[in-house]
Design an enzyme around this catalytic site. Structure first.
Site, PDB file in Angstrom:
ATOM      1  N   ASP A 149      24.255  16.919  13.063  1.00  0.00           N
ATOM      2  CA  ASP A 149      22.808  17.195  13.021  1.00  0.00           C
ATOM      3  C   ASP A 149      22.416  17.463  11.562  1.00  0.00           C
ATOM      4  O   ASP A 149      23.219  17.958  10.769  1.00  0.00           O
ATOM      5  CB  ASP A 149      22.502  18.420  13.895  1.00  0.00           C
ATOM      6  CG  ASP A 149      21.011  18.658  14.079  1.00  0.00           C
ATOM      7  OD1 ASP A 149      20.470  18.234  15.113  1.00  0.00           O
ATOM      8  OD2 ASP A 149      20.387  19.282  13.184  1.00  0.00           O
ATOM      9  N   HIS A 200      20.606  19.717  10.403  1.00  0.00           N
ATOM     10  CA  HIS A 200      20.596  21.148  10.095  1.00  0.00           C
ATOM     11  C   HIS A 200      21.970  21.763  10.321  1.00  0.00           C
ATOM     12  O   HIS A 200      22.710  21.342  11.212  1.00  0.00           O
ATOM     13  CB  HIS A 200      19.577  21.876  10.981  1.00  0.00           C
ATOM     14  CG  HIS A 200      18.196  21.311  10.875  1.00  0.00           C
ATOM     15  ND1 HIS A 200      17.723  20.346  11.752  1.00  0.00           N
ATOM     16  CD2 HIS A 200      17.202  21.566   9.999  1.00  0.00           C
ATOM     17  CE1 HIS A 200      16.475  20.036  11.413  1.00  0.00           C
ATOM     18  NE2 HIS A 200      16.132  20.754  10.357  1.00  0.00           N
ATOM     19  N   ASP A 231      18.488  13.753  13.387  1.00  0.00           N
ATOM     20  CA  ASP A 231      17.363  14.123  12.518  1.00  0.00           C
ATOM     21  C   ASP A 231      17.703  13.906  11.044  1.00  0.00           C
ATOM     22  O   ASP A 231      16.956  14.316  10.154  1.00  0.00           O
ATOM     23  CB  ASP A 231      16.863  15.554  12.787  1.00  0.00           C
ATOM     24  CG  ASP A 231      17.968  16.536  13.098  1.00  0.00           C
ATOM     25  OD1 ASP A 231      19.156  16.173  12.974  1.00  0.00           O
ATOM     26  OD2 ASP A 231      17.644  17.694  13.462  1.00  0.00           O
ATOM     27  N   HIS A 238      22.078  26.059  17.049  1.00  0.00           N
ATOM     28  CA  HIS A 238      21.571  27.218  16.275  1.00  0.00           C
ATOM     29  C   HIS A 238      21.747  28.542  17.030  1.00  0.00           C
ATOM     30  O   HIS A 238      21.527  29.604  16.449  1.00  0.00           O
ATOM     31  CB  HIS A 238      20.084  27.035  15.942  1.00  0.00           C
ATOM     32  CG  HIS A 238      19.812  25.907  14.995  1.00  0.00           C
ATOM     33  ND1 HIS A 238      20.398  25.818  13.757  1.00  0.00           N
ATOM     34  CD2 HIS A 238      19.025  24.807  15.126  1.00  0.00           C
ATOM     35  CE1 HIS A 238      19.980  24.710  13.154  1.00  0.00           C
ATOM     36  NE2 HIS A 238      19.150  24.079  13.954  1.00  0.00           N
TER      37      HIS A 238
HETATM   38 ZN    ZN Z   1      18.486  19.519  13.562  1.00  0.00          ZN
END
Ligand code: ZN
Length: 342
Positions: free
Chosen positions: A196, A198, A285, A160
């Site tokens: 991931d 996200h 995740d 991120h």
């Molecule tokens: Zn994540």
């Protein structure tokens, strides 16, 4: 497979995060790493190697020097005002029309260089963040020297974080710094596969206008899930980077059938691109019980993920990102590596 790891990550601990209307202990904790190492050992992987120390130039090749300095000094500036303990965090963010020239105020720096409330800075954060870069680069050096696959156990994660913004538990972008290392070592074609849950908004932003790194990301639709503002399928890259950014967003509750289809699509894009090195931003995740995720993958599905990644037949550098379902975290990471090595 060699596992690159150092205990230095433990220094980044003890802060809290905001989860909608509550303050809770950080999901991104040192215990995660203990579980990952245990899960890998249970799967037969325990060849742990300590990282070498690499110069800051590798960081500055990706990140703005003012931003890097902020990460380094933020806690000591914060402590002058608030005393020891606690954690530094922003109160406002530099939004439209509010961007500002960074100054020596820790509050201004936090507002300028972070984009959410999920990057608290404690006394040991910089030590952990800096060590995660060495963990990533030690993996890159091993692959460059001819290793077929390595796993950099980076904590905190990185995908991120962009060139000058920290957020989402991420401070420096370990995968992007590793990718740049390969390019600087004369390896011309790099791909990053980000699995991931996200979207890796930081990695996308870093390489968005470049054609030397192909970025492929499988993640939850930004309409439903963090980071909410990026990760749409129509974001395909710009300028020289047009068609070098591939987003494969999926709805909440996505299970193995649809996830596999998306992963196979990503692998076929990879095979068409034929990179010299594949970096895998490995987050688990996507697991059904992850407190931060909303997909429905089962533990066995991670074996298949590893297998599918191995089908690309590339030198592969795994770099740890997210995964917060403590009861299954170790098993799920262990399964990816087991499936890959089969
Ligand atoms: Zn994540």
């Amino acid at each position: 497979m060699k596992l690159i790891y150092t205990d230095d990550h433990r220094e980044h601990a003890g802060a809290k995060e905001m989860r909608y209307d509550q303050m809770i202990p950080m999901s991104e904790s040192p215990e995660r790493m203990d579980l990952v190492i245990q899960g890998l050992a249970d799967a037969g992987f325990q060849d742990i190697v300590k990282p070498d120390v690499f110069p800051d130039d590798h960081i500055h090749a990706i990140h703005d020097p003012g931003f890097v300095r902020f990460l380094e000094v933020a806690y000591s500036l914060w402590k002058k005002e608030f005393g020891p303990g606690g954690f530094a965090t922003a109160y406002t963010f530099g939004m439209r029309g509010m961007d500002q020239v960074p100054n020596e105020s820790v509050h201004s720096m936090l507002s300028c260089y972070t984009f959410d409330v999920c990057v608290p800075i404690v006394a040991g954060t910089w030590k952990a963040v800096r060590s995660a870069v060495d963990v990533a680069l030690t993996g890159s050096a091993a692959i460059t020297a001819g290793e077929r696959a390595v796993f950099s156990l980076c904590r905190p994660p990185g995908h991120h974080a962009s060139g000058d913004l920290a957020g989402g538990y991420c401070y420096l972008n370990n995968a992007a710094i590793a990718a740049q290392f390969y390019l600087n070592a004369g390896i011309d074609r790099i791909a990053i596969l980000d699995v991931d849950y996200h979207h890796g908004n930081g990695t996308q932003r870093i390489f968005y206008e470049r054609n030397d790194v192909l970025y492929l990301s499988l993640h939850a639709r930004p309409e439903d899930e963090y980071p909410f503002l990026m990760g749409y399928a129509q974001e395909t890259g710009a300028c020289e980077g047009e068609n070098y950014n591939v987003n494969l967003p999926m709805p909440l509750a996505t299970g193995w059938h649809d996830y596999r289809e998306a992963l196979q699509h990503a692998i076929s894009r990879l095979q068409a691109y034929r990179p010299d090195v594949l970096i895998v931003s490995l987050g688990v995740d996507t697991y059904k019980d992850d407190p931060v995720g909303g997909f429905a993958l089962e533990s066995e599905d991670y074996l298949r993920i590893g297998e599918l990644i191995s089908l690309a037949g590339l030198p592969t550098h795994f770099i740890l990102e997210g995964g917060y379902a403590m009861a299954a975290l170790g098993r799920n990471v262990g399964n990816v590596i087991t499936g890959f090595e089969k």
